[in-house]
Motif scaffolding. Sequence first.
Motif, short mmCIF file in Angstrom:
data_model
loop_
_atom_site.label_atom_id
_atom_site.label_comp_id
_atom_site.label_asym_id
_atom_site.label_seq_id
_atom_site.Cartn_x
_atom_site.Cartn_y
_atom_site.Cartn_z
N PRO A 1 6.67 -19.37 -4.22
CA PRO A 1 6.96 -18.03 -4.73
C PRO A 1 8.24 -18.30 -5.42
O PRO A 1 9.78 -18.03 -5.28
N TYR A 2 8.03 -17.13 -6.22
CA TYR A 2 9.81 -16.70 -7.03
C TYR A 2 10.82 -16.19 -5.95
O TYR A 2 12.16 -16.62 -6.43
N ALA A 3 10.55 -15.59 -4.65
CA ALA A 3 11.52 -15.12 -3.82
C ALA A 3 11.62 -16.12 -2.95
O ALA A 3 12.35 -15.73 -2.62
N MET A 4 11.12 -17.16 -2.79
CA MET A 4 12.08 -18.24 -1.89
C MET A 4 12.95 -18.71 -2.34
O MET A 4 13.44 -18.79 -3.57
N SER A 5 13.96 -18.89 -1.81
CA SER A 5 15.42 -19.41 -2.21
C SER A 5 15.12 -21.11 -2.24
O SER A 5 14.28 -21.63 -1.67
N SER A 6 16.63 -21.24 -2.30
CA SER A 6 16.15 -22.93 -2.72
C SER A 6 16.70 -23.64 -0.76
O SER A 6 16.40 -24.35 -1.60
N LEU A 7 17.55 -22.72 -0.55
CA LEU A 7 17.71 -23.58 1.02
C LEU A 7 16.05 -23.21 1.56
O LEU A 7 15.98 -24.20 1.73
N GLN A 8 15.32 -22.16 1.61
CA GLN A 8 14.35 -22.24 2.33
C GLN A 8 12.95 -23.61 1.68
O GLN A 8 12.64 -24.10 2.11
N ILE A 9 13.45 -23.32 0.60
CA ILE A 9 12.47 -24.42 -0.46
C ILE A 9 13.09 -26.24 0.20
O ILE A 9 11.75 -26.52 0.21
N GLU A 10 14.63 -26.44 0.18
CA GLU A 10 14.89 -27.47 0.41
C GLU A 10 14.74 -27.83 1.93
O GLU A 10 14.36 -28.37 2.46
N VAL A 11 14.87 -26.98 3.20
CA VAL A 11 14.74 -26.73 4.27
C VAL A 11 12.81 -27.37 4.56
O VAL A 11 12.24 -28.31 5.43
N PHE A 12 11.61 -26.11 3.57
CA PHE A 12 10.10 -26.66 3.56
C PHE A 12 10.39 -28.22 3.27
O PHE A 12 9.33 -29.28 4.56
N VAL A 13 10.96 -28.72 2.35
CA VAL A 13 10.65 -30.64 1.62
C VAL A 13 11.02 -30.85 3.08
O VAL A 13 9.97 -31.95 3.15
N GLN A 14 12.26 -30.53 3.39
CA GLN A 14 13.15 -31.69 4.76
C GLN A 14 11.42 -31.58 6.16
O GLN A 14 11.82 -32.68 6.50
N LYS A 15 11.29 -30.62 6.04
CA LYS A 15 10.29 -29.93 7.59
C LYS A 15 9.10 -31.53 7.33
O LYS A 15 8.45 -31.52 7.66
N HIS A 16 9.14 -31.43 5.72
CA HIS A 16 7.36 -32.80 5.69
C HIS A 16 7.39 -33.74 4.84
O HIS A 16 6.94 -34.34 4.82
#
Length: 174
Positions: A28-43
């Motif tokens: 989503p547009y509202a998701m920060s770059s850091l949140q996206i990076e954490v999401f990717v690392q989590k998976h």
Amino acid sequence: MEYQLIRSKRKTAALQVQENGSILVRAPYAMSSLQIEVFVQKHRAWITKTQKQILNRQQTCHMITDEERRTGIEAAMVRIPQRVAYFAKRMGVTYGRITIRDQKTRWGSCSTKGNLNFNWKLVLMPPELLDYVVVHELAHRREMNHSSRFWAVVEAELPDYLERRKLLRQQNFS
């Protein structure tokens, strides 16, 4: 871990491993770059496992020739509408147009208007798997979601749908 990012008006993030092994992140547009990076690392474990599965599938998969594709599409244009008509009558549902496609990631889909799309490669599979996809898409004519009510519609027609679903996920056709 490198990935391609696509932002959109979605509510949650999603991962996709492409056929070439690259990673696609939809966020989503509202998701920060850091949140996206954490999401990717989590998976990360899922990504690695999926990339290995794709590589293995590419090494063991039969590559379909142009002639096999032509013959398969012709067969699908006859057989799939027959199975749709048969199950629609049994299930008491209607449908719109049937389209046969050459898709990479889907076996079938159902639009809100009742139009059905099917992957021609279904005719290369055991008939019970083709029937599962047909019933699955027709069940969306009653429930346009994957709720417990939807699965009850599928199960009413195919009591062994879980086994068929499992077998379908094991199919490798390129």
